[in-house]
Design an enzyme around this catalytic site. Structure first.
Site, PDB file in Angstrom:
ATOM      1  N   HIS A 101       0.839  -1.199   0.000  1.00 44.07           N
ATOM      2  CA  HIS A 101       0.000   0.000   0.000  1.00 44.07           C
ATOM      3  C   HIS A 101       0.880   1.258   0.000  1.00 44.07           C
ATOM      4  O   HIS A 101       0.644   2.191  -0.773  1.00 44.07           O
ATOM      5  CB  HIS A 101      -0.921  -0.044   1.225  1.00 44.07           C
ATOM      6  CG  HIS A 101      -1.707   1.208   1.470  1.00 44.07           C
ATOM      7  ND1 HIS A 101      -3.026   1.343   1.101  1.00 44.07           N
ATOM      8  CD2 HIS A 101      -1.367   2.378   2.053  1.00 44.07           C
ATOM      9  CE1 HIS A 101      -3.449   2.543   1.447  1.00 44.07           C
ATOM     10  NE2 HIS A 101      -2.462   3.195   2.028  1.00 44.07           N
ATOM     11  N   GLU A 102       1.902   1.264   0.851  1.00 47.94           N
ATOM     12  CA  GLU A 102       2.792   2.432   0.927  1.00 47.94           C
ATOM     13  C   GLU A 102       3.602   2.600  -0.357  1.00 47.94           C
ATOM     14  O   GLU A 102       3.772   3.717  -0.850  1.00 47.94           O
ATOM     15  CB  GLU A 102       3.743   2.316   2.123  1.00 47.94           C
ATOM     16  CG  GLU A 102       3.051   2.231   3.488  1.00 47.94           C
ATOM     17  CD  GLU A 102       2.049   3.347   3.706  1.00 47.94           C
ATOM     18  OE1 GLU A 102       2.202   4.424   3.105  1.00 47.94           O
ATOM     19  OE2 GLU A 102       1.084   3.143   4.464  1.00 47.94           O
ATOM     20  N   HIS A 126       1.526   4.223  -2.845  1.00 52.31           N
ATOM     21  CA  HIS A 126       1.524   5.686  -2.717  1.00 52.31           C
ATOM     22  C   HIS A 126       2.733   6.293  -3.435  1.00 52.31           C
ATOM     23  O   HIS A 126       2.626   7.339  -4.069  1.00 52.31           O
ATOM     24  CB  HIS A 126       1.603   6.093  -1.240  1.00 52.31           C
ATOM     25  CG  HIS A 126       0.265   6.110  -0.550  1.00 52.31           C
ATOM     26  ND1 HIS A 126      -0.845   6.696  -1.101  1.00 52.31           N
ATOM     27  CD2 HIS A 126      -0.125   5.632   0.643  1.00 52.31           C
ATOM     28  CE1 HIS A 126      -1.862   6.565  -0.268  1.00 52.31           C
ATOM     29  NE2 HIS A 126      -1.454   5.907   0.806  1.00 52.31           N
ATOM     30  N   GLU A 128      -6.132   6.862  -0.997  1.00 55.65           N
ATOM     31  CA  GLU A 128      -6.064   5.661  -0.169  1.00 55.65           C
ATOM     32  C   GLU A 128      -6.639   4.456  -0.895  1.00 55.65           C
ATOM     33  O   GLU A 128      -6.062   3.382  -0.899  1.00 55.65           O
ATOM     34  CB  GLU A 128      -6.827   5.868   1.150  1.00 55.65           C
ATOM     35  CG  GLU A 128      -6.157   6.827   2.111  1.00 55.65           C
ATOM     36  CD  GLU A 128      -4.731   6.429   2.447  1.00 55.65           C
ATOM     37  OE1 GLU A 128      -4.504   5.235   2.730  1.00 55.65           O
ATOM     38  OE2 GLU A 128      -3.861   7.296   2.401  1.00 55.65           O
TER      39      GLU A 128
END
Lengths: 142, 194, 408
Positions: free
Chosen positions: C143-144, C147, C231
């Site tokens: 997930h990071e 980003h 997100e």
């Protein structure tokens, strides 16, 4: 971490994969809530009936002893009874950072186990007893 | 009038040229990406060759009765290393053998609690798990890049430019060994006694 | 399909443009009101904005990391975390390995920062390392990395600089207006603008005051709106990179069940965390002011995914939220992608592993704090000594054996 009683640096003792902060000056023990939670989950896994809530939220006690400050957050800790009265006196951080046991309290710990105490309390207290048998003078029991 | 027609023709030629150059550059970029992705796989596979002798050395003392399993790992490693300069297809088969030999070893390890308490082994196991995952993920990225590249070469209109400038399809890195596709079976039987 | 979900999405760009316009208007009215020249005001706004950009350019990421109390680690410090980050770097096709940081905090959280995909950092809390298994950690790191790969860290940096400039200008402008209003400063203003159009001047002033009050709030709302959207997109990327949406879903479930807040988080750094660091269980969060979408929605979408591609995420999102999320450009090339099967795990094993993970992490934190570690020569109990400890011997509190120590 600094001892809440005499402000000296505490050492860390690892017993059965659980870390406890121990003061070499006063023999007091700081039981961090993270480690306490870990112990509770380990005890649960080995089949011991244990509920974390009646441990982490002990009842308020009225006691004349000086109030100590939590070594983690610096808030004044509350005196609490662990287990059925008269039980063991401990200091509990109001924000739930952990529990502090004075050395005097440690001495009482093992003798105070009454039949009406919950299994959870017994487990925690006997864990503390087994972590420091020398300091408590209980290692000669055989 | 002739001037206008000439201008239009020049404009069309210029636009066509720009499209051709952009497509060509796009193809070059994609080919470079597949090359980079292939290099990534290569790095991880080499890392695995280096880890295996260490692993076998550490494990050997604990599992005398698993000589066959250990030999299979060592042999598969040597075989894989011997074809290390071959193309993706050939390498994939050898690496697939090695992966399945390793998977069998790690299943057997479960029967040796002493080994699982060895710090040195635990560190090696994490390294091996990490390397296996990195091989898997670099393969995933490589195959996705190859798929895009090959699609671009086949599809109109980029296929015209690809044909003129000699772009060739890349080979997938696919594990063909049948054992690798199955999840390793965990055995709950007692460790073999001699 | 590997085209990152870039910041070229119209909506995100529009929001940034709106924030830029707000900054312009704030500058314009400051110029009109205080400097008798709108142009001078706009230039002032640009100077403030430019200076904040410079600060962010040179040490934006290090400020954020320092504010959250993060420490940089090397591969040897925490092999598992470092391996997982590298795995996800490879899976995403990111070119450069991001720096890896650990935050000593029992709360479960993580964030990514940095000014570009080539200069990025990923930070996780020790609580996260203790409580998540490898698959879950992989989901969070993916997930990071999502980003970073989707250019979110750059977009959020851009948005936060604009927000900061608007807030600073509006804050001082309202302050000065308030005090100069009391000391009759506005008389000077009226005199210089001449006699005609008094009503127009008053309207301009009123609009200006309202703008000064509303601009920071509006900018903040826009900032949060961008953050929420990104997100979901990072979740979609995480599913694609790991091929295992259940890993992130399970991690988010653990996050939802944990009730500890991140100690060193503040309003400015909040949108960078994987889940809202201020969220308290049972507290109703105002939707508009939320930096993160509700965890329940995110978990539901991930759990309902049929495969691991962007198209699968889009389908699942449309089912749960009845709207669209992933830009068509990212869906165009989609080939079907299967999710990998779950790895088996027992509950007792999970707790044993959690204890191991906790000790692994605390080992590292003690080492980073320069604690000395010895095993008692008699009973083997592990003892850790603070850097201030310099006695020649130590009596083991467990067995009473006196350990002789090498003098440091």
């Amino acid at each position: 971490m600094k001892c809440p009683k005499d402000k000296s640096d505490m050492i860390v003792v690892e017993h059965e994969k659980i870390e406890l902060d121990y003061c070499l000056q006063c023999s007091g023990v700081w039981f961090d809530s993270e480690e306490l939670e870990l112990l509770v989950s380990v005890l649960k896994a080995t089949g011991a009936a244990l509920s974390g809530t009646d441990l982490l939220r002990p009842r308020e006690a009225e006691h004349a002893e000086a109030r100590r400050k939590c070594p983690v957050c610096g808030h004044k800790m509350q005196k609490v009874w662990l287990g059925e009265e008269p039980g063991v006196l401990a200091d509990s951080c109001p924000l739930g950072d952990g529990l502090w046991f004075d050395s005097g309290e440690m001495q009482q710990v093992l003798q105070k186990l009454g039949p009406q105490d919950t299994q959870a309390t017994k487990d925690i207290i006997s864990f503390l007893g087994s972590a420091f048998p020398f300091t408590l003078g209980t290692d000669k029991r055989g | 009038m002739a001037g206008i027609i000439l201008g239009v023709i020049v404009a069309i030629i210029v636009i066509l040229l720009i499209i051709i150059i952009a497509t060509y550059n796009g193809l070059v970029g994609m080919r470079n990406q597949t090359k980079n992705a292939w290099a990534q796989i290569d790095v991880q596979l080499k890392r695995r060759y280096d880890l295996i002798p260490n692993l076998v050395e550490t494990v050997k003392g604990y599992m005398q009765h698993e000589r066959g399993t250990l030999e299979a790992v060592t042999n598969a490693r040597n075989l894989a290393q011997s074809v290390a300069s071959a193309g993706p297809g050939e390498r994939a088969a050898a690496e697939g053998q090695l992966s399945s030999a390793l998977a069998r070893l790690l299943v057997v390890v479960e029967n040796y609690p002493n080994l699982k308490a060895n710090q040195n082994f635990l560190a090696l196991q994490e390294e091996l798990t990490g390397t296996e995952n990195k091989i898997g993920f670099s393969r995933q990225f490589y195959n996705d890049s190859v798929l895009r590249f090959n699609n671009k070469i086949e599809m109109f209109p980029s296929n015209i430019i690809a044909g003129m400038t000699g772009f060739k399809q890349s080979e997938f890195f696919e594990v063909k060994a049948p054992e690798e596709r199955e999840a390793p079976k965990v055995s709950f039987s007692a460790p073999p006694k001699s | 399909m590997w085209e990152q979900i870039k910041s070229n999405q119209i909506r995100s760009v529009m929001l940034i443009v709106t924030m830029g316009t707000l900054l312009f208007l704030v500058g314009y009215f400051i110029g009109l009101y205080f400097l008798d020249s709108p142009t001078a005001g706009v230039i002032l706004a640009l100077i403030v904005w430019g200076m904040m950009n410079l600060v962010a350019l040179f040490q934006g990421d290090s400020i954020i990391l320092a504010m959250s109390g993060a420490r940089k680690i090397s591969p040897q410090d925490h092999p598992r975390l470092y391996n997982v980050v590298e795995e996800m770097k490879i899976a995403s096709g990111l070119e450069k390995m991001p720096d890896v940081y650990i935050i000593d905090d029992p709360a479960l959280n993580a964030f990514a920062t940095g000014r570009s995909p080539d200069r990025a950092a990923v930070a996780v809390t020790t609580g996260l390392l203790d409580k998540l298994n490898r698959d879950e950690l992989q989901g969070v790191i993916a997930h990071e990395i999502g980003h970073i790969k989707n250019q979110d860290i750059r977009l959020m940096l851009l948005a936060s600089i604009l927000l900061g400039a608007i807030v600073i200008l509006a804050y001082y402008a309202t302050r000065i207006m308030f005090y100069s209003g009391m000391s009759g400063g506005s008389n000077r203003r009226k005199g210089s603008s001449g006699g005609g159009g008094g009503a127009a001047v008053i309207i301009v002033i009123v609009v200006g005051i309202i703008l000064m009050i509303l601009a920071p709030i509006m900018a903040q709302l826009i900032y949060f709106a961008i953050s929420r959207k990104r997100e979901y997109l990072a979740d979609a990327s995480a599913a694609l990179y790991t091929r295992y949406p259940a890993g992130l879903a399970s991690a988010l479930e653990k996050l939802a069940n944990s009730n500890t807040q991140v100690k060193n988080a503040n309003k400015a750094t909040a949108p960078m965390y994987i889940s809202n660091p201020f969220y308290k269980g049972g507290m109703a969060v105002n939707d508009l002011f939320a930096t993160h979408p509700p965890l329940a929605d995110r978990i539901g979408i991930l759990r309902a995914m049929g495969g691991a591609s962007y198209a699968d995420y889009e389908k699942s999102y449309e089912k749960v939220k009845a709207s669209r999320i992933i830009p068509a450009s990212a869906l165009a090339e989609a080939a079907p992608i299967e999710a990998r099967p779950a790895s088996p795990e027992s509950q007792a094993g999970e707790i044993r592993e959690r204890v191991e993970r906790t000790r692994e992490t605390s080992d590292l934190m003690w080492r980073l704090s320069n604690y000395r570690s010895i095993n008692c020569g008699n009973c083997g109990t592990r003892l850790r000594l603070p850097p201030s400890f310099n006695e020649p011997s130590l009596r083991c509190p467990h067995c009473g054996y006196v350990n002789q120590l090498e003098t440091a």
